[in-house]
Design an enzyme around this catalytic site. Sequence first.
Site, short mmCIF file in Angstrom:
data_model
loop_
_atom_site.label_atom_id
_atom_site.label_comp_id
_atom_site.label_asym_id
_atom_site.label_seq_id
_atom_site.Cartn_x
_atom_site.Cartn_y
_atom_site.Cartn_z
N ARG A 1 0.85 -1.19 0.00
CA ARG A 1 0.00 0.00 0.00
C ARG A 1 0.89 1.25 0.00
O ARG A 1 0.61 2.24 -0.66
CB ARG A 1 -0.95 0.01 1.21
CG ARG A 1 -1.76 1.28 1.23
CD ARG A 1 -2.92 1.35 2.24
NE ARG A 1 -3.04 0.32 3.21
CZ ARG A 1 -2.47 0.34 4.43
NH1 ARG A 1 -1.72 1.37 4.82
NH2 ARG A 1 -2.66 -0.65 5.27
N TYR B 1 -14.59 18.63 -15.51
CA TYR B 1 -15.11 17.26 -15.53
C TYR B 1 -16.24 17.11 -14.49
O TYR B 1 -16.08 17.52 -13.33
CB TYR B 1 -13.97 16.27 -15.26
CG TYR B 1 -14.45 14.86 -15.07
CD1 TYR B 1 -15.29 14.27 -16.01
CD2 TYR B 1 -14.11 14.13 -13.94
CE1 TYR B 1 -15.76 12.97 -15.84
CE2 TYR B 1 -14.56 12.83 -13.76
CZ TYR B 1 -15.40 12.26 -14.71
OH TYR B 1 -15.88 11.00 -14.53
N ASP C 1 -5.36 20.47 -13.37
CA ASP C 1 -5.69 19.16 -13.94
C ASP C 1 -5.22 19.18 -15.39
O ASP C 1 -5.81 19.84 -16.24
CB ASP C 1 -7.20 18.91 -13.82
CG ASP C 1 -7.60 17.53 -14.33
OD1 ASP C 1 -6.90 16.99 -15.21
OD2 ASP C 1 -8.63 17.01 -13.87
N LYS D 1 -6.43 8.42 -19.28
CA LYS D 1 -6.66 9.05 -20.57
C LYS D 1 -5.40 8.96 -21.44
O LYS D 1 -4.94 7.88 -21.73
CB LYS D 1 -7.14 10.49 -20.33
CG LYS D 1 -8.30 10.58 -19.33
CD LYS D 1 -9.51 9.85 -19.84
CE LYS D 1 -10.69 9.69 -18.89
NZ LYS D 1 -10.66 10.09 -17.54
O1 P1T Z 1 -11.85 8.65 -14.49
P1 P1T Z 1 -10.70 9.03 -13.59
O2 P1T Z 1 -9.43 8.38 -13.95
O3 P1T Z 1 -11.05 8.93 -12.14
O4 P1T Z 1 -10.41 10.58 -13.90
C1 P1T Z 1 -11.29 11.61 -13.59
C2 P1T Z 1 -11.03 12.80 -14.46
C3 P1T Z 1 -10.26 13.84 -13.98
N1 P1T Z 1 -10.00 14.94 -14.71
C4 P1T Z 1 -10.46 15.07 -15.97
C5 P1T Z 1 -10.15 16.30 -16.73
C6 P1T Z 1 -11.23 14.04 -16.53
O5 P1T Z 1 -11.67 14.22 -17.78
C7 P1T Z 1 -11.53 12.89 -15.76
C8 P1T Z 1 -12.37 11.78 -16.31
N2 P1T Z 1 -13.12 12.14 -17.44
C9 P1T Z 1 -13.95 11.31 -18.15
C10 P1T Z 1 -14.17 10.03 -17.82
C11 P1T Z 1 -14.58 11.93 -19.34
O6 P1T Z 1 -15.09 11.22 -20.22
O7 P1T Z 1 -14.55 13.18 -19.40
#
Ligand code: P1T
Length: 388
Positions: free
Chosen positions: A53, A105, A177, A202
């Site tokens: 962890r 988001y 971000d 992503k």
């Molecule tokens: O899905 P996750 O890995 O928890 O990430 C969240 C997140 C954070 N910041 C941005 C700018 C994001 O676009 C996302 C996740 N976004 C999508 C799943 C989407 O389709 O926009």
Amino acid sequence: MQASRPRYGFGTQAVHAGQTPDPATGAIMPPIYQTSTYVQRAPGDHQGYEYARVSNPTRTALEGNLAALEGARHGIAFASGVAATDAVVRCLRPGDHLVASEDLYGGTYRLFRQVFEPFGIHATFVDMTDLDAVEQALTPATKLLWIETPTNPLLRILDIRALSELAHAHGIDVAVDNTFATPYLQQPLSLGADLVVHSTTKYLGGHSDLIGGAVCTSRDDWAERLRFLVKTVGAVPGPMDCFLTLRGTKTLHLRMERHAENARRVAEFLAGHPKVGRVYYPGLPGDPGHALARRQMRAFGGMVSFVLKDESLEKAVRVLSGTHVFALAESLGGVESLINHPATMTHASIPREDRLRAGLSDALIRLSVGIEEVDDLLADLDQALAAV
Ligand code: P1T
């Protein structure tokens, strides 16, 4: 804080940073250390790893790689992008306030409103293209500016340097971000930000086969707090996902060039199409964020949003359901092209009035432009638009 100048160029760092051949075998790729614990010779006499962890060598390699790409002293990997965001905001205290961009988001909005508000950490959402609006939103309790640029899904460009200067003048820290841009296109720490947050799900992972997140920073105090949360809260990625993310970052620079080139062609095609209304893409010369994006980014990224001329929801749904190469799905940044309806999918957790106030129409269509042959992408959009 100014990041130290890297010895190697971006592509070399992407392939190598954080990784050395395995000392036990010479394996050139970092092994997937699929283990929960590590044997100690005597209590406290270990090789730097005690419990998975807290740390894992595959994760350490990924963290070193991400830190190098962002020009940061520290990289800290999380189980998802929202877990990374959660860890940053958890470092605030009840009564503290943060200011975030109003276009962001939907899951970040939900986290701020529905998880942190009840614990007394308040968020105000403003149009961060307007520096006066940001300044007016600051209160004596404001501790953090939360910037997403390009924004999701309207692809507004926010001035990281100007916002960081404004925040720092008030003793406020800045988190960016950087999921949409990636460190290949923009390095927020070099523009004054204190923290960079990623959904590695992503572009960094790049192949739609994992969920992950990260925070990079050169601030030792932030890194110490975040590592304490990793150990204590435990939203950590498994070694297989760390390995896959590392495999992704090795080609980040190549993929981003192609994503950006394909997205430019798609945006130009849509802008010239008689059925299409506004196209949101910072690479278009008429886009309000174009000049700033030219200064702040290496290229304009792979995301394009648009509305049909009459902004009809019914017609938008037909386009969303009518593509064959673009798959209808949430997420972005993979090699394959995706089409998404923010109002009912990725941004459904933002109340409609707030979405409309931020300029997010119910009829908006968002594209994650992949690295396929661009002519196939244009033909796919053309046939979907012809059917409405
Ligand atoms: O899905 P996750 O890995 O928890 O990430 C969240 C997140 C954070 N910041 C941005 C700018 C994001 O676009 C996302 C996740 N976004 C999508 C799943 C989407 O389709 O926009």
